[in-house]
Scaffold this motif. Structure first.
Motif, short mmCIF file in Angstrom:
data_model
loop_
_atom_site.label_atom_id
_atom_site.label_comp_id
_atom_site.label_asym_id
_atom_site.label_seq_id
_atom_site.Cartn_x
_atom_site.Cartn_y
_atom_site.Cartn_z
N LEU A 167 109.41 51.67 78.84
CA LEU A 167 108.04 52.01 79.20
C LEU A 167 108.02 53.50 79.41
N ASN A 168 109.00 54.26 79.73
CA ASN A 168 108.94 55.63 79.66
C ASN A 168 108.86 56.52 78.30
N GLU A 169 108.78 55.39 77.08
CA GLU A 169 108.76 56.18 75.83
C GLU A 169 107.17 56.03 75.61
N PHE A 170 106.27 55.57 76.51
CA PHE A 170 104.79 55.40 76.16
C PHE A 170 103.96 56.54 75.53
N HIS A 171 104.57 57.75 75.87
CA HIS A 171 103.83 58.79 75.53
C HIS A 171 104.12 59.11 73.94
N GLN A 172 105.40 58.66 73.65
CA GLN A 172 105.87 58.96 72.51
C GLN A 172 105.19 58.28 71.21
N LEU A 173 104.20 57.44 71.59
CA LEU A 173 103.70 56.52 70.64
C LEU A 173 102.35 57.02 70.26
N THR A 174 101.91 57.12 69.12
CA THR A 174 100.44 57.49 68.63
C THR A 174 99.68 56.25 68.42
N VAL A 175 98.36 55.98 69.18
CA VAL A 175 97.52 54.99 68.59
C VAL A 175 96.24 55.30 68.50
N ASP A 176 95.79 55.73 67.25
CA ASP A 176 94.66 56.37 67.00
C ASP A 176 93.66 55.21 67.27
N ASN A 177 92.22 55.84 66.95
CA ASN A 177 91.04 54.76 67.21
C ASN A 177 91.08 53.94 65.89
N LEU A 178 90.92 52.55 66.18
CA LEU A 178 90.96 51.45 65.14
C LEU A 178 92.04 51.39 64.62
N HIS A 179 93.15 51.86 65.08
CA HIS A 179 94.56 51.32 64.98
C HIS A 179 94.81 50.09 65.04
N MET A 180 95.50 49.22 64.18
CA MET A 180 95.77 47.87 64.21
C MET A 180 97.16 47.61 64.40
N LEU A 181 97.39 46.76 65.36
CA LEU A 181 98.96 46.18 65.55
C LEU A 181 98.87 44.73 65.22
N LYS A 182 99.87 44.25 64.33
CA LYS A 182 99.96 42.75 63.91
C LYS A 182 101.35 42.52 64.49
N LEU A 183 101.23 41.26 65.13
CA LEU A 183 102.21 40.74 66.06
C LEU A 183 102.47 39.31 65.17
N SER A 184 103.36 39.13 64.67
CA SER A 184 104.11 37.82 64.29
C SER A 184 104.18 36.67 65.18
N TYR A 185 104.18 35.45 64.78
CA TYR A 185 104.13 34.39 65.76
C TYR A 185 105.69 34.62 66.52
N GLU A 186 106.73 34.97 65.79
CA GLU A 186 108.04 35.46 66.42
C GLU A 186 107.70 36.42 67.62
N ASP A 187 107.23 37.49 67.08
CA ASP A 187 106.80 38.35 68.21
C ASP A 187 106.22 37.99 69.49
N LEU A 188 105.18 37.31 68.98
CA LEU A 188 104.38 36.66 70.20
C LEU A 188 105.23 35.75 70.99
N ASP A 189 106.08 34.95 70.54
CA ASP A 189 107.04 34.07 71.40
C ASP A 189 107.88 35.04 72.34
N ARG A 190 108.50 36.01 71.74
CA ARG A 190 109.19 36.78 72.53
C ARG A 190 108.35 37.33 73.84
N LEU A 191 106.98 38.15 73.31
CA LEU A 191 106.22 38.55 74.31
C LEU A 191 105.82 37.67 75.51
N GLU A 192 105.45 36.39 75.12
CA GLU A 192 105.02 35.40 76.02
C GLU A 192 105.96 35.05 77.00
N PHE A 193 107.26 35.22 76.72
CA PHE A 193 108.38 34.84 77.61
C PHE A 193 109.03 36.16 78.34
N TYR A 194 108.37 37.19 77.98
CA TYR A 194 109.07 38.68 78.39
C TYR A 194 109.09 38.62 79.79
N LYS A 195 110.09 39.20 80.44
CA LYS A 195 110.43 39.20 81.77
C LYS A 195 109.57 40.16 82.50
N ILE A 196 108.62 39.48 83.17
CA ILE A 196 107.63 40.83 83.78
C ILE A 196 107.67 40.58 85.45
#
Length: 196
Positions: A167-196
């Motif tokens: 998360l310390n790399e947060f400012h290294q990412l650029t997300v412009d207005n109307l930027h779109m992120l597509k996450l596959s089902y496999e990505d969502l599986d990983r995120l849903e069970f991400y250790k938070i």
């Protein structure tokens, strides 16, 4: 049929600058530039059947403008977990004001954001937790044809988590207005069970 879940950031706002203000959970309007951005996207999201959106005015104005010319616009479900990060007393201030008034907090936010509370508000882990909770809620319904309308902070922390980056790399990412992120089902599986 889509095989992914698409996230979109809202269009340009009156506080996106220049000069830029910290927005956070302040409820601000789209700018004229933002409205034009939405007009240029009209007709490009014909695959959307359902929208899950942040309650923010700027997000809802974005969606309404994009689908303004659509005969049967998709239904919108509001999810408060999709709000932008709460950046506390930074909200509404210009970057130079924050640097001058809160130099220590600002330095930490810019250099080690994963350990910071910008303006005394939320941490990035708080934001990521909300983002993952929103994914869990969204996956209770149909995923195909779903558009998630949200904010740059939400999209950035999801990108970092999906790529297993700090998360310390947060400012290294650029997300412009109307930027779109597509996450596959496999990505969502990983995120849903991400250790938070």
């Amino acid at each position: 049929m889509t095989s992914h879940l698409t996230f979109i950031r809202h269009a340009h706002t009156v506080w996106n600058g220049p000069p830029k203000r910290f927005q956070g959970q302040n409820d601000v309007d789209l700018s004229d530039k933002g409205l034009k951005q939405c007009e240029q996207m009209q007709g490009e999201l014909s695959w959307v059947k359902r929208i899950v959106a942040s309650p923010a005015k700027r997000v809802n104005q974005t969606i309404n403008k994009i689908f303004e010319t659509t005969e049967n616009p998709p239904p919108i479900v509001t999810n408060p977990n999709l709000w932008e990060i709460d950046n506390g007393y930074y909200g509404g201030k210009f970057t130079h004001e924050v640097k001058e008034q809160f130099p220590e907090n600002y330095h930490q936010w810019m250099n080690t954001p994963g350990n910071a509370r910008p303006g005394g508000g939320e941490t990035l882990l708080d934001l990521l937790t909300r983002a993952i909770l929103s994914i869990r809620m969204i996956r209770r319904g149909p995923i195909d044809g779903t558009l998630v309308a949200t904010h740059g902070g939400i999209i950035r922390v999801l990108m970092l988590a999906e790529q297993n980056r700090s998360l310390n790399e947060f400012h290294q990412l650029t997300v412009d207005n109307l930027h779109m992120l597509k996450l596959s089902y496999e990505d969502l599986d990983r995120l849903e069970f991400y250790k938070i």
